[in-house]
Design an enzyme around this catalytic site. Structure first.
Site, PDB file in Angstrom:
ATOM      1  N   LEU A 237      -0.319   3.530  -7.882  1.00 29.25           N
ATOM      2  CA  LEU A 237      -1.378   2.597  -7.545  1.00 29.25           C
ATOM      3  C   LEU A 237      -1.338   2.376  -6.040  1.00 29.25           C
ATOM      4  CD1 LEU A 237      -1.054   0.031 -10.481  1.00 29.25           C
ATOM      5  CD2 LEU A 237      -2.462   2.108 -10.344  1.00 29.25           C
ATOM      6  N   ASP A 238      -2.219   3.076  -5.340  1.00 25.12           N
ATOM      7  CA  ASP A 238      -2.204   3.086  -3.883  1.00 25.12           C
ATOM      8  C   ASP A 238      -2.696   1.761  -3.314  1.00 25.12           C
ATOM      9  OD1 ASP A 238      -2.217   4.467  -1.196  1.00 25.12           O
ATOM     10  OD2 ASP A 238      -4.351   3.972  -1.379  1.00 25.12           O
ATOM     11  N   ALA A 239      -1.951   1.243  -2.324  1.00 20.77           N
ATOM     12  CA  ALA A 239      -2.354   0.036  -1.579  1.00 20.77           C
ATOM     13  C   ALA A 239      -2.729  -1.111  -2.510  1.00 20.77           C
ATOM     14  CB  ALA A 239      -3.512   0.362  -0.639  1.00 20.77           C
TER      15      ALA A 239
END
Length: 583
Positions: A237-239
């Site tokens: 789960l990016d950023a």
């Protein structure tokens, strides 16, 4: 088929609880049914037992889909060839960085989440990699490309998209918003409804999504389902820490953000047991640890503080900061673990070193890396100032020498960094350019004017094969030794991600720790000389059990005299264990 119409479905009740918290003005039960319908081709199942999630044999490779290129095949096909021919079973999982069509940020400004970038290949090649390795993929969940259909629809005022984009008013209190960039937060945008100000945490090409609209959440659950169908079993789960916005706050790690992570965890646990979630939150350590939740959020979190502290120790010969951090790190909760890494596609993040390294130590680190060809990126602070955000450098070149300057110990120092990383509690992750000892790509920086390009080299496949087969090549030397040590690690029970770990108090410049297998049958003392001089190690300081036969798994040396004094070479690592590796 999953249960969609029974009120006693455990997953339905759990989803309704998450959704009721996120969207108190909506019908949570109806939303729960919509979530379940997205996964209607999957059977609702019990989550896997925690002991089946990972073992000491797990090791991750991080790579772009086109880190290796060839004129005769698609990059994803070339990557797969490299994995099969050279990496083989040294690693168990592959993180292919964003592989969708994109407009900037090397994939992190996604135009279409449902397609594979045709310059890389197609879904069949993604699935083929997933057939041989556990596949990790990014869910770039905070923002979308300004060239996406969603953003185009937003400007036109039509769905899907018209209500998907995060807006703010110029008069909103945004003074506390945490930013990773120095650009302005709001982007003026002409729409069919007049001038709007769009929230852009990262760049003006990466427009933030408005998760206050449940339809945005449902869109991403559809993307997760699609990726599951193509073999993805680890989701990054990016950023994600920036996900939920509320003017007047930092807009970081808000309760709703954690609730979204919990909801995704519930979905994957019930409909795709064994799927792992990892949160990418490049923030100070105490904030990062919150994403374990109550063992109901991320299975895995990045050990972000490791990289700057380890590099600092190897450049200075000081171990006090590394030891202090390690002694304060809690063991991961049952069913959770850390992802240990020393380099990535971005750089060496410095925010996780805040509060751990003094400003003076950070400045010395920055100046040393610059002398070795590295660059520095900054972030804007709430008071309008700037701080160092990350060091942009190939790790192999970051370790050319010490604070005193370059020296002949680059290879040994680099191998030491990776050996420390792979022995710590957690799962080791190797960036492809670390595995290959790729130097700084200065030409890439000049061509793109992007600091991060320095560690995003694209290898020519034919040239890489020549280098890996040339015994005189540093790439052959490093790759061969790293894969040998990975193979040793995979056979040693004390390197299970959740095996016991204690920091040892040996004198500087030793950094040492003890690992014990979960069944207590095997121990390993991991001793690392972090300096450029020979150091004496008294085996008696380790308190080895006299009845056991001890040896160094890395060199094969036996220790028949447990009172012996060893001369440990510069940057030498020892894995002193009481049981031979499995055949």
């Amino acid at each position: 088929m999953a249960s969609t119409d029974t009120d006693d479905s455990p997953v339905r009740a759990q989803l309704a609880q998450h959704l009721g918290f996120l969207y108190p003005d909506s019908n949570a039960e109806r939303l729960a049914d919509q979530v379940i319908a997205i996964f209607d081709h999957l059977e609702e199942q019990r989550p896997l037992p925690l002991h089946q999630l990972w073992s000491q044999q797990d090791c991750l490779l991080i790579t772009y889909g086109d880190s290796i290129v060839d004129d005769h095949s698609a990059p994803l096909e070339t990557l797969h060839s490299f994995l099969k021919q050279h990496v083989k079973d040294s690693i168990s999982a592959v993180h292919v960085l964003p592989f969708c069509p994109f407009s900037s940020d090397d994939g992190f400004a996604v135009i279409d989440y449902t397609q594979v970038n045709p310059k890389l290949g197609d879904w069949s090649e993604i699935s083929q990699i997933a057939d041989d390795y556990r596949l990790m993929a990014d869910i770039v969940i905070n923002h979308v490309s300004s060239e996406s259909q969603w953003f185009e629809n937003y400007r036109k005022g039509v769905e899907p998209g018209a209500s998907y984009i995060m807006e703010a008013n110029v008069g909103d209190d945004l003074s506390e918003v945490v930013r990773p960039r120095a650009s302005s937060l709001l982007r003026p945008t002409e729409t069919s409804d007049g001038l709007k100000h769009v929230w852009c945490t990262f760049s003006h090409d990466q427009v933030d999504l408005d998760f206050r609209n449940p339809q945005v959440l449902l869109e991403f659950l559809k993307i997760i389902r699609l990726y599951l169908e193509h073999g993805v079993s680890i989701f990054r789960l990016d950023a994600v820490g920036f996900l939920w916005k509320q003017p007047g706050t930092t807009c970081m790690h808000l309760p709703q953000t954690h609730e979204v992570v919990k909801l995704i965890r519930t979905v994957t646990d019930f409909f795709a047991p064994g799927t792992l979630l990892i949160t990418e939150t490049n923030v100070p350590n105490h904030e990062n640890l919150t994403y374990f939740g109550n063992r109901n959020e991320a299975h895995v979190i990045y050990n972000f503080s490791l990289a700057p502290l380890l590099v600092h120790s190897l450049l200075t010969g000081k171990t006090e900061y590394l030891k202090r951090w390690m002694m304060t790190m809690p063991p991961a909760p049952v069913g959770c673990t850390y992802l240990n890494f020393t380099a990535s596609h971005d750089g060496i993040g410095m925010r996780p070193a805040e509060g751990l390294l003094s400003d003076e130590e950070q400045l010395q680190l920055v100046e040393t890396v610059r002398r070795f060809g590295g660059r520095v990126s900054t972030r804007r602070t709430a008071d309008g100032g700037e701080r160092v955000y990350e060091l942009n450098v190939a790790l192999f070149d970051a370790l050319r020498g010490t604070v005193k300057g370059e020296d002949p110990w680059q290879v040994e120092r680099f191998l030491c960094s990776q050996t420390v990383m792979m022995a710590l509690e957690g799962i080791p992750a190797f960036y492809i350019h670390s595995l290959l000892a790729t130097p700084n790509d200065q030409a890439g920086v000049e061509a793109t004017q992007i600091n991060r390009a320095i560690n995003r080299h694209k290898w020519d496949w034919q040239e890489l094969q020549r280098q890996l087969s040339d015994e005189g090549s540093v790439h052959h030397q490093v790759f061969g030794e790293l894969t040998r040590r990975i193979s040793l690690r995979r056979q040693m029970l004390p390197f299970h991600p959740n095996a016991t770990q204690f920091t040892l108090q040996l004198h500087d410049p030793f950094f040492a720790f003890w690992r014990q297998s979960t069944d207590r049958s095997q121990s390993v003392f991991c001793v690392n000389n972090m300096s450029d001089t020979v150091q004496e190690l008294r085996l008696s300081d380790l308190n080895l059990i006299a009845m056991d036969a001890w040896h160094d798994a890395i060199s094969g040396t036996r220790f028949d005299d447990q009172n012996a004094v060893l001369n440990v070479a510069p940057y030498q690592s020892l894995w002193i264990t009481n049981r031979p590796a499995s055949p």
